[in-house]
Design an enzyme around this catalytic site. Structure first.
Site, PDB file in Angstrom:
ATOM      1  N   ASP A  81       0.849  -1.190   0.000  1.00 53.32           N
ATOM      2  CA  ASP A  81       0.000   0.000   0.000  1.00 53.32           C
ATOM      3  C   ASP A  81       0.894   1.254   0.000  1.00 53.32           C
ATOM      4  O   ASP A  81       1.923   1.293   0.697  1.00 53.32           O
ATOM      5  CB  ASP A  81      -0.870  -0.053   1.269  1.00 53.32           C
ATOM      6  CG  ASP A  81      -1.928   1.032   1.320  1.00 53.32           C
ATOM      7  OD1 ASP A  81      -2.313   1.544   0.253  1.00 53.32           O
ATOM      8  OD2 ASP A  81      -2.379   1.353   2.438  1.00 53.32           O
ATOM      9  N   HIS A  82       0.502   2.268  -0.759  1.00 56.34           N
ATOM     10  CA  HIS A  82       1.242   3.543  -0.808  1.00 56.34           C
ATOM     11  C   HIS A  82       2.748   3.361  -0.929  1.00 56.34           C
ATOM     12  O   HIS A  82       3.510   3.823  -0.057  1.00 56.34           O
ATOM     13  CB  HIS A  82       0.949   4.406   0.432  1.00 56.34           C
ATOM     14  CG  HIS A  82      -0.428   4.985   0.450  1.00 56.34           C
ATOM     15  ND1 HIS A  82      -0.831   6.009  -0.372  1.00 56.34           N
ATOM     16  CD2 HIS A  82      -1.517   4.662   1.187  1.00 56.34           C
ATOM     17  CE1 HIS A  82      -2.093   6.298  -0.147  1.00 56.34           C
ATOM     18  NE2 HIS A  82      -2.550   5.477   0.794  1.00 56.34           N
ATOM     19  N   HIS A 179      -7.481  10.400   4.663  1.00 57.97           N
ATOM     20  CA  HIS A 179      -6.914   9.431   5.606  1.00 57.97           C
ATOM     21  C   HIS A 179      -7.121   9.928   7.044  1.00 57.97           C
ATOM     22  O   HIS A 179      -6.955  11.119   7.318  1.00 57.97           O
ATOM     23  CB  HIS A 179      -5.419   9.238   5.358  1.00 57.97           C
ATOM     24  CG  HIS A 179      -5.109   8.628   4.022  1.00 57.97           C
ATOM     25  ND1 HIS A 179      -4.679   9.357   2.945  1.00 57.97           N
ATOM     26  CD2 HIS A 179      -5.185   7.345   3.589  1.00 57.97           C
ATOM     27  CE1 HIS A 179      -4.483   8.546   1.914  1.00 57.97           C
ATOM     28  NE2 HIS A 179      -4.791   7.324   2.265  1.00 57.97           N
ATOM     29  N   GLY A 180      -7.452   8.998   7.941  1.00 58.56           N
ATOM     30  CA  GLY A 180      -7.613   9.361   9.349  1.00 58.56           C
ATOM     31  C   GLY A 180      -9.071   9.536   9.737  1.00 58.56           C
ATOM     32  O   GLY A 180      -9.978   9.169   8.990  1.00 58.56           O
ATOM     33  N   HIS A 207      -9.495   5.205  -0.869  1.00 55.07           N
ATOM     34  CA  HIS A 207      -8.622   5.283   0.313  1.00 55.07           C
ATOM     35  C   HIS A 207      -9.323   6.103   1.393  1.00 55.07           C
ATOM     36  O   HIS A 207     -10.291   6.795   1.128  1.00 55.07           O
ATOM     37  CB  HIS A 207      -7.292   5.947  -0.064  1.00 55.07           C
ATOM     38  CG  HIS A 207      -6.360   5.021  -0.781  1.00 55.07           C
ATOM     39  ND1 HIS A 207      -5.213   4.526  -0.209  1.00 55.07           N
ATOM     40  CD2 HIS A 207      -6.437   4.470  -2.018  1.00 55.07           C
ATOM     41  CE1 HIS A 207      -4.601   3.729  -1.073  1.00 55.07           C
ATOM     42  NE2 HIS A 207      -5.324   3.676  -2.186  1.00 55.07           N
ATOM     43  N   GLY A 209     -10.904   4.983   4.133  1.00 58.09           N
ATOM     44  CA  GLY A 209     -12.215   4.406   4.416  1.00 58.09           C
ATOM     45  C   GLY A 209     -12.706   4.637   5.839  1.00 58.09           C
ATOM     46  O   GLY A 209     -13.920   4.699   6.080  1.00 58.09           O
ATOM     47  N   ASN A 229      -9.778   0.855   1.266  1.00 55.58           N
ATOM     48  CA  ASN A 229      -8.672   0.800   2.223  1.00 55.58           C
ATOM     49  C   ASN A 229      -9.113   1.339   3.576  1.00 55.58           C
ATOM     50  O   ASN A 229      -9.695   2.430   3.651  1.00 55.58           O
ATOM     51  CB  ASN A 229      -7.517   1.679   1.725  1.00 55.58           C
ATOM     52  CG  ASN A 229      -6.809   1.091   0.541  1.00 55.58           C
ATOM     53  OD1 ASN A 229      -7.403   0.401  -0.283  1.00 55.58           O
ATOM     54  ND2 ASN A 229      -5.531   1.358   0.433  1.00 55.58           N
ATOM     55  N   VAL A 230      -8.815   0.576   4.605  1.00 58.72           N
ATOM     56  CA  VAL A 230      -9.160   0.996   5.967  1.00 58.72           C
ATOM     57  C   VAL A 230      -7.959   0.731   6.868  1.00 58.72           C
ATOM     58  O   VAL A 230      -7.373  -0.361   6.822  1.00 58.72           O
ATOM     59  CB  VAL A 230     -10.383   0.214   6.512  1.00 58.72           C
ATOM     60  CG1 VAL A 230     -10.753   0.714   7.907  1.00 58.72           C
ATOM     61  CG2 VAL A 230     -11.585   0.327   5.585  1.00 58.72           C
ATOM     62  N   THR A 232      -7.161   3.364  10.076  1.00 57.71           N
ATOM     63  CA  THR A 232      -7.335   4.025  11.377  1.00 57.71           C
ATOM     64  C   THR A 232      -8.414   3.361  12.223  1.00 57.71           C
ATOM     65  O   THR A 232      -8.243   3.199  13.443  1.00 57.71           O
ATOM     66  CB  THR A 232      -7.662   5.529  11.165  1.00 57.71           C
ATOM     67  OG1 THR A 232      -6.715   6.068  10.249  1.00 57.71           O
ATOM     68  CG2 THR A 232      -7.601   6.297  12.460  1.00 57.71           C
TER      69      THR A 232
END
Ligand code: 13P
Length: 281
Positions: A81-82, A179-180, A207, A209, A229-230, A232
């Site tokens: 990922d990333h 993200h977050g 991304h 999620g 994508n999850v 956090t």
């Protein structure tokens, strides 16, 4: 069994469900994700992000990921990922990762195309599908992303050019998530998602999620997003479980954290309607 992501994502897009892509940061989180996948009889995209290299090295992640994926009774994609630089991504492929993301989303369109194409050329020699990001999914305060950044929405008109020029297999799009953790629920631009989905046949990826709202995520899965994508939400759930249950001793604490994470993946399988995978079997 370890598989690549190509057919899985195409099937998900076709049937209108999404496959969860949870990020693992150690053996415990990776094992928890694969066990839930096996219990549910569903595929999982076991993801390791380059930004977590200080918690677990790429070599360690490859050992853990390959071991769990190969012995699993369900399809497991071992996904990088990333990936931010080519050498890291090439090394991950050499170490057995069966799918990879190149994130050059902060570069110019031209540079994003150039870097992504280089990764695609290398990865496809080993039958490893590549995900790229067009537009940019930013980061909230509570994100562990490299830096706080603002989101830049993906333009549907750029998607066709990008996909043709790079030969990429799936595309992460920016349509309102970050993200977050958010202070509220994010507003997703479903019109933009539909425009992008009509512009390309390749599966789309969402991304950021975590805490995006179950109805939002379900709708994204129904409209062409094949992978969500999850991260956090898993670490928040693990920590909350520890605080609530106050386990006594380190081993109990680890078990409590695992339970917290397992419940999140179980929940997202329902939200993403991943059970539809079984209709194709
Ligand atoms: P969240 O931490 O917001 O769930 O984002 C995860 C992610 O997109 C990893 O690539």
């Amino acid at each position: 069994m370890k598989v690549d992501s190509k057919e899985l994502l195409l099937d998900a897009k076709k049937r209108g469900y999404a496959i969860p892509a949870p990020d693992y940061i150690d053996l415990d989180s990776a094992r928890a994700y694969v066990e839930v996948a096996e219990e549910r009889g569903l595929p999982v995209i076991l993801s390791y992000a380059q930004k977590h290299v200080d918690i677990m090295s790429l070599e360690e992640a490859a050992l853990v990921g390959n071991f769990l994926a190969e012995k699993a009774s369900v399809p497991v994609v071992l996904h990088l990922d990333h990936g931010f630089d080519k050498d890291f991504i090439f090394k991950a492929i050499d170490l057995g990762f069966s799918a990879a993301m190149i994130d050059a989303s902060e570069a110019s369109f031209e540079d994003n195309v150039k870097i992504t194409k280089e990764v695609v050329d290398y990865a496809h020699k080993y039958n490893v599908p590549v995900e790229a990001e067009l537009g940019h999914v930013g980061a909230n305060d509570l994100s562990e992303a490299r830096a706080l950044t603002d989101s830049v929405y993906t333009e549907a008109k750029d998607v066709v050019r990008f996909v043709e020029a790079t030969g990429v297999d799936s595309l992460a799009v920016s349509i309102g998530t970050a993200h977050g953790v958010y202070s509220g629920t994010p507003e997703i631009n479903f019109d933009r998602l539909e425009e992008i989905n009509q512009a390309t046949d390749i599966p789309l990826v969402l991304h950021g999620g975590s805490s995006s709202g179950d109805e939002n995520l379900k709708k994204c899965a129904q409209k062409g997003v094949a992978k969500i994508n999850v991260y956090t939400d898993f670490i928040v759930a693990a920590y909350e479980a520890i605080q609530k249950e106050k386990p006594e001793g380190y081993v109990e604490l680890k078990k409590t954290a695992d339970q917290g994470m397992r419940a999140v993946l179980d929940h997202y399988y329902d939200v993403f309607e991943t059970e539809r995978y079984k209709e194709g079997k």
